[in-house]
Write a protein that holds these residues in place. Structure first.
Motif, mmCIF file in Angstrom:
data_model
loop_
_atom_site.group_PDB
_atom_site.id
_atom_site.type_symbol
_atom_site.label_atom_id
_atom_site.label_comp_id
_atom_site.label_asym_id
_atom_site.label_seq_id
_atom_site.Cartn_x
_atom_site.Cartn_y
_atom_site.Cartn_z
ATOM 1 N N SER A 21 39.715 16.207 5.284
ATOM 2 C CA SER A 21 38.988 15.019 5.746
ATOM 3 C C SER A 21 38.380 14.268 4.570
ATOM 4 O O SER A 21 38.242 14.819 3.472
ATOM 5 C CB SER A 21 37.870 15.474 6.705
ATOM 6 N N LEU A 23 36.711 12.585 1.563
ATOM 7 C CA LEU A 23 36.969 12.490 0.122
ATOM 8 C C LEU A 23 38.037 13.473 -0.337
ATOM 9 O O LEU A 23 38.854 13.169 -1.221
ATOM 10 C CB LEU A 23 35.686 12.753 -0.682
ATOM 11 N N ASP A 42 40.955 23.920 3.275
ATOM 12 C CA ASP A 42 39.881 23.521 4.192
ATOM 13 C C ASP A 42 39.592 24.683 5.144
ATOM 14 O O ASP A 42 40.479 25.502 5.415
ATOM 15 C CB ASP A 42 40.281 22.281 4.997
ATOM 16 N N CYS A 64 40.448 28.260 4.135
ATOM 17 C CA CYS A 64 39.465 28.985 3.323
ATOM 18 C C CYS A 64 38.066 28.555 3.718
ATOM 19 O O CYS A 64 37.819 27.373 3.939
ATOM 20 C CB CYS A 64 39.702 28.649 1.850
ATOM 21 N N ASP A 65 37.178 29.533 3.808
ATOM 22 C CA ASP A 65 35.753 29.226 3.918
ATOM 23 C C ASP A 65 35.191 29.379 2.510
ATOM 24 O O ASP A 65 35.056 30.502 2.005
ATOM 25 C CB ASP A 65 35.077 30.198 4.888
ATOM 26 N N VAL A 66 34.861 28.259 1.886
ATOM 27 C CA VAL A 66 34.473 28.318 0.469
ATOM 28 C C VAL A 66 33.177 29.093 0.242
ATOM 29 O O VAL A 66 32.874 29.494 -0.883
ATOM 30 C CB VAL A 66 34.350 26.903 -0.172
ATOM 31 N N CYS A 92 35.560 19.378 -2.976
ATOM 32 C CA CYS A 92 35.034 18.368 -2.054
ATOM 33 C C CYS A 92 34.413 18.969 -0.793
ATOM 34 O O CYS A 92 33.710 18.261 -0.066
ATOM 35 C CB CYS A 92 36.143 17.405 -1.617
ATOM 36 N N ALA A 143 29.034 16.110 -6.037
ATOM 37 C CA ALA A 143 27.619 16.227 -5.657
ATOM 38 C C ALA A 143 27.308 15.107 -4.677
ATOM 39 O O ALA A 143 27.982 14.934 -3.657
ATOM 40 C CB ALA A 143 26.733 16.199 -6.885
ATOM 41 N N TYR A 157 20.129 19.771 1.720
ATOM 42 C CA TYR A 157 21.237 18.984 1.157
ATOM 43 C C TYR A 157 20.907 18.560 -0.281
ATOM 44 O O TYR A 157 21.721 18.721 -1.196
ATOM 45 C CB TYR A 157 21.521 17.779 2.058
ATOM 46 N N LYS A 161 22.861 19.812 -3.645
ATOM 47 C CA LYS A 161 23.579 18.857 -4.497
ATOM 48 C C LYS A 161 22.962 18.769 -5.892
ATOM 49 O O LYS A 161 23.671 18.579 -6.888
ATOM 50 C CB LYS A 161 23.625 17.482 -3.826
ATOM 51 N N PRO A 187 28.825 10.754 -5.206
ATOM 52 C CA PRO A 187 29.009 9.582 -4.339
ATOM 53 C C PRO A 187 27.779 9.332 -3.456
ATOM 54 O O PRO A 187 26.890 10.169 -3.350
ATOM 55 C CB PRO A 187 30.205 9.972 -3.441
ATOM 56 N N ILE A 190 29.712 6.733 1.608
ATOM 57 C CA ILE A 190 31.162 6.621 1.816
ATOM 58 C C ILE A 190 31.460 6.869 3.305
ATOM 59 O O ILE A 190 30.957 7.834 3.887
ATOM 60 C CB ILE A 190 31.938 7.670 0.968
ATOM 61 N N THR A 192 32.865 8.445 6.011
ATOM 62 C CA THR A 192 33.609 9.657 6.377
ATOM 63 C C THR A 192 32.905 10.298 7.570
ATOM 64 O O THR A 192 31.770 9.920 7.894
ATOM 65 C CB THR A 192 33.619 10.696 5.227
ATOM 66 N N PRO A 193 33.526 11.307 8.182
ATOM 67 C CA PRO A 193 32.861 11.979 9.311
ATOM 68 C C PRO A 193 31.507 12.592 8.949
ATOM 69 O O PRO A 193 30.646 12.751 9.814
ATOM 70 C CB PRO A 193 33.868 13.078 9.693
ATOM 71 N N GLN A 195 29.088 11.262 7.425
ATOM 72 C CA GLN A 195 28.035 10.280 7.727
ATOM 73 C C GLN A 195 27.620 10.396 9.196
ATOM 74 O O GLN A 195 26.456 10.267 9.533
ATOM 75 C CB GLN A 195 28.547 8.861 7.435
HETATM 76 N N1 LIG Z 1 30.523 10.612 2.676
HETATM 77 C C1 LIG Z 1 29.515 10.366 1.867
HETATM 78 O O1 LIG Z 1 28.864 9.327 1.934
HETATM 79 C C2 LIG Z 1 29.137 11.366 0.816
HETATM 80 C C3 LIG Z 1 28.096 11.033 -0.035
HETATM 81 C C4 LIG Z 1 27.719 11.916 -1.009
HETATM 82 C C5 LIG Z 1 28.375 13.109 -1.147
HETATM 83 N N2 LIG Z 1 29.387 13.430 -0.307
HETATM 84 C C6 LIG Z 1 30.018 14.724 -0.492
HETATM 85 O O2 LIG Z 1 31.410 14.584 -0.545
HETATM 86 C C7 LIG Z 1 32.024 15.789 -0.099
HETATM 87 C C8 LIG Z 1 33.072 15.460 0.948
HETATM 88 O O3 LIG Z 1 32.392 14.903 2.058
HETATM 89 P P1 LIG Z 1 33.082 13.935 3.101
HETATM 90 O O4 LIG Z 1 32.170 12.780 3.246
HETATM 91 O O5 LIG Z 1 34.483 13.725 2.734
HETATM 92 O O6 LIG Z 1 32.926 14.838 4.408
HETATM 93 P P2 LIG Z 1 33.968 15.231 5.550
HETATM 94 O O7 LIG Z 1 33.127 15.866 6.605
HETATM 95 O O8 LIG Z 1 34.827 14.089 5.884
HETATM 96 O O9 LIG Z 1 34.876 16.343 4.846
HETATM 97 C C9 LIG Z 1 34.373 17.589 4.468
HETATM 98 C C10 LIG Z 1 35.471 18.622 4.636
HETATM 99 O O10 LIG Z 1 34.958 19.890 4.185
HETATM 100 C C11 LIG Z 1 35.428 20.889 5.068
HETATM 101 N N3 LIG Z 1 34.541 22.051 5.038
HETATM 102 C C12 LIG Z 1 33.310 22.154 5.576
HETATM 103 N N4 LIG Z 1 32.835 23.401 5.399
HETATM 104 C C13 LIG Z 1 33.787 24.081 4.722
HETATM 105 C C14 LIG Z 1 33.872 25.407 4.234
HETATM 106 N N5 LIG Z 1 32.891 26.293 4.441
HETATM 107 N N6 LIG Z 1 34.995 25.781 3.576
HETATM 108 C C15 LIG Z 1 36.013 24.906 3.386
HETATM 109 N N7 LIG Z 1 35.979 23.637 3.829
HETATM 110 C C16 LIG Z 1 34.885 23.224 4.491
HETATM 111 C C17 LIG Z 1 35.433 20.219 6.440
HETATM 112 O O11 LIG Z 1 36.245 20.921 7.369
HETATM 113 C C18 LIG Z 1 35.917 18.820 6.086
HETATM 114 O O12 LIG Z 1 37.330 18.740 6.194
HETATM 115 C C19 LIG Z 1 30.896 16.680 0.431
HETATM 116 O O13 LIG Z 1 30.551 17.630 -0.546
HETATM 117 C C20 LIG Z 1 29.773 15.699 0.634
HETATM 118 O O14 LIG Z 1 28.503 16.316 0.526
HETATM 119 C C21 LIG Z 1 29.794 12.594 0.686
#
Ligand SMILES: NC(=O)c1ccc[n+]([C@@H]2O[C@H](COP(=O)([O-])OP(=O)(O)OC[C@H]3O[C@@H](n4cnc5c(N)ncnc54)[C@H](O)[C@@H]3O)[C@@H](O)[C@H]2O)c1
Length: 254
Positions: A21, A23, A42, A64-66, A92, A143, A157, A161, A187, A190, A192-193, A195
Motif C-alpha cells: 500500500s 509509499l 507486507d 512478513c510482520d516486521v 516503508c 520516518a 507515533y 519516528k 514525509p 501523503i 494513503t490509507p 491518513q
Molecule cells: N501517508 C503519510 O502522510 C505519511 C507521512 C509520514 C510518514 N509516513 C510513513 O510512511 C510509511 C508508509 O505509510 P503509508 O502512508 O504508505 O501507509 P499505508 O497504510 O498505505 O501502508 C503501510 C503498509 O505497511 C503494512 N504494514 C503494517 N504493519 C506491518 C507489519 N507489522 N509488518 C509488515 N507490514 C506492515 C500495511 O499492511 C500497509 O500495506 C509509514 O512508515 C508511515 O508512518 C506516511
C-alpha cells in the motif's frame, strides 16, 4: 509514474516493506520500473501480491510482520533465496493512530513502537548482514515529519519516528566505511490509507481539519512523489549522501 530513469536500478536487488500500500507500493513500482528486482514485503500478503503481480516477473510478494524477529528472518531468507544478496532495503511498513497521551493504552504504545521503530531496525539489521557479505548497499528508512517535530495525540507515533531518524544516523555512522549508506525520508501529508487511520482515531472534541491544517501547508501529495525521492537516494547519484534526513512534507517542518 513520472520521470522514470531507465535502468538506474539495474542490478539492484531490493526488499521493500509495506509494499502492499501507499509509499511502499509506489516505491516498489518505481524501483522495478528503473530496473530493480524487488521483494514486495507486507503483513498483508494479498496486498503485497497485488503489487507484485502489477509489476510482473521483477517482483515477488512475501509475507512478513516486521515487528517479529522470527518473521523477519524467515522473510529475508526467502528474499535472498529468490534474489541473491540484497543490496537495497526500503523500510516503508508503518502504522499510526491518534489518542490523548494520558489515555493511550500500553498495548497501542507498544504496537506502534514495535512496528515503526523495532520493525525498521530488524529489517535494516537483516539487510546490513546481506550487504556486508555482498560488498555494500543502500538502506532508506521512512520516518515522518512527526519524527522531527511534536504533534498532538501522537506520542507513540512521534517517539517511533524520532527513533527512526536517529537509528538512521547511528547505522549510517557505523557502516560508513563498509560501503553501506543509510538515509531517511521524512514525509508528511501523503494521500494513503494511513491518513484515514489517523482521521478515524482522532480524539473526541478535536478537529481533523485543524490537525490537517497544521500538517500540510502545501496541501497533500501522492505516494509517487515520495517514491521518486527514495529512488534518487537509493541510486548511485546519491553516493555521497549518508545519514541524511530528507523531508518531503510540503513545508511543514520549515
Ligand atoms: N501517508 C503519510 O502522510 C505519511 C507521512 C509520514 C510518514 N509516513 C510513513 O510512511 C510509511 C508508509 O505509510 P503509508 O502512508 O504508505 O501507509 P499505508 O497504510 O498505505 O501502508 C503501510 C503498509 O505497511 C503494512 N504494514 C503494517 N504493519 C506491518 C507489519 N507489522 N509488518 C509488515 N507490514 C506492515 C500495511 O499492511 C500497509 O500495506 C509509514 O512508515 C508511515 O508512518 C506516511
Amino acid at each position: 509514474m513520472t520521470n522514470v530513469v531507465a535502468n538506474r536500478h539495474a542490478g539492484r536487488l531490493a526488499i521493500v516493506t509495506g509494499a502492499g500500500s501507499g509509499l511502499g507500493k509506489a516505491t516498489a513500482e518505481r524501483l522495478a520500473a528503473e530496473g530493480a528486482r524487488v521483494a514486495c514485503v507486507d503483513i498483508a500478503l494479498a496486498s503485497a501480491t497485488s503489487t507484485a503481480d502489477g509489476i510482473g516477473d521483477a517482483a515477488k510478494a512475501l509475507q512478513c510482520d516486521v515487528s517479529d524477529p522470527a518473521s523477519v528472518t524467515a522473510c529475508v531468507e526467502h528474499a535472498v533465496a529468490w534474489l541473491g544478496n540484497i543490496n537495497l532495503a526500503v523500510t516503508c511498513a508503518g502504522i499510526g493512530t491518534l489518542a490523548h497521551s494520558h489515555e493511550l493504552e500500553f498495548a497501542e504504545w507498544k504496537r506502534i513502537l514495535d512496528v515503526n521503530l523495532t520493525g525498521t531496525f530488524l529489517i535494516a539489521q537483516a539487510a546490513v548482514k546481506q550487504m556486508l557479505v555482498g560488498g555494500g548497499g543502500r538502506i532508506v528508512t521512512i520516518a515522518s515529519n512527526a519524527g522531527l517535530m511534536g504533534q498532538p495525540f501522537s506520542a507513540a507515533y512521534c517517539a517511533s519516528k524520532g527513533g527512526v531518524v536517529n537509528l538512521t544516523r547511528a547505522l549510517a555512522d557505523e557502516y560508513i566505511k563498509r560501503g553501506i549508506t543509510v538515509n531517511c525520508v521524512a514525509p508528511g501529508g501523503i494521500d494513503t490509507p494511513l491518513q484515514g487511520a489517523f482521521a478515524q482515531s482522532l480524539p473526541e472534541g478535536t478537529s481533523w481539519k485543524d490537525m490537517r491544517k497544521s500538517m500540510t501547508p502545501l496541501g497533500n501529495s501522492q505516494p509517487e512523489e515520495v517514491a521518486s525521492v527514495v529512488a534518487f537516494i537509493a541510486s548511485d547519484e546519491a553516493r555521497y549522501m549518508t545519514g541524511s534526513i530528507v523531508s518531503i512534507d510540503g513545508g511543514l517542518t520549515l
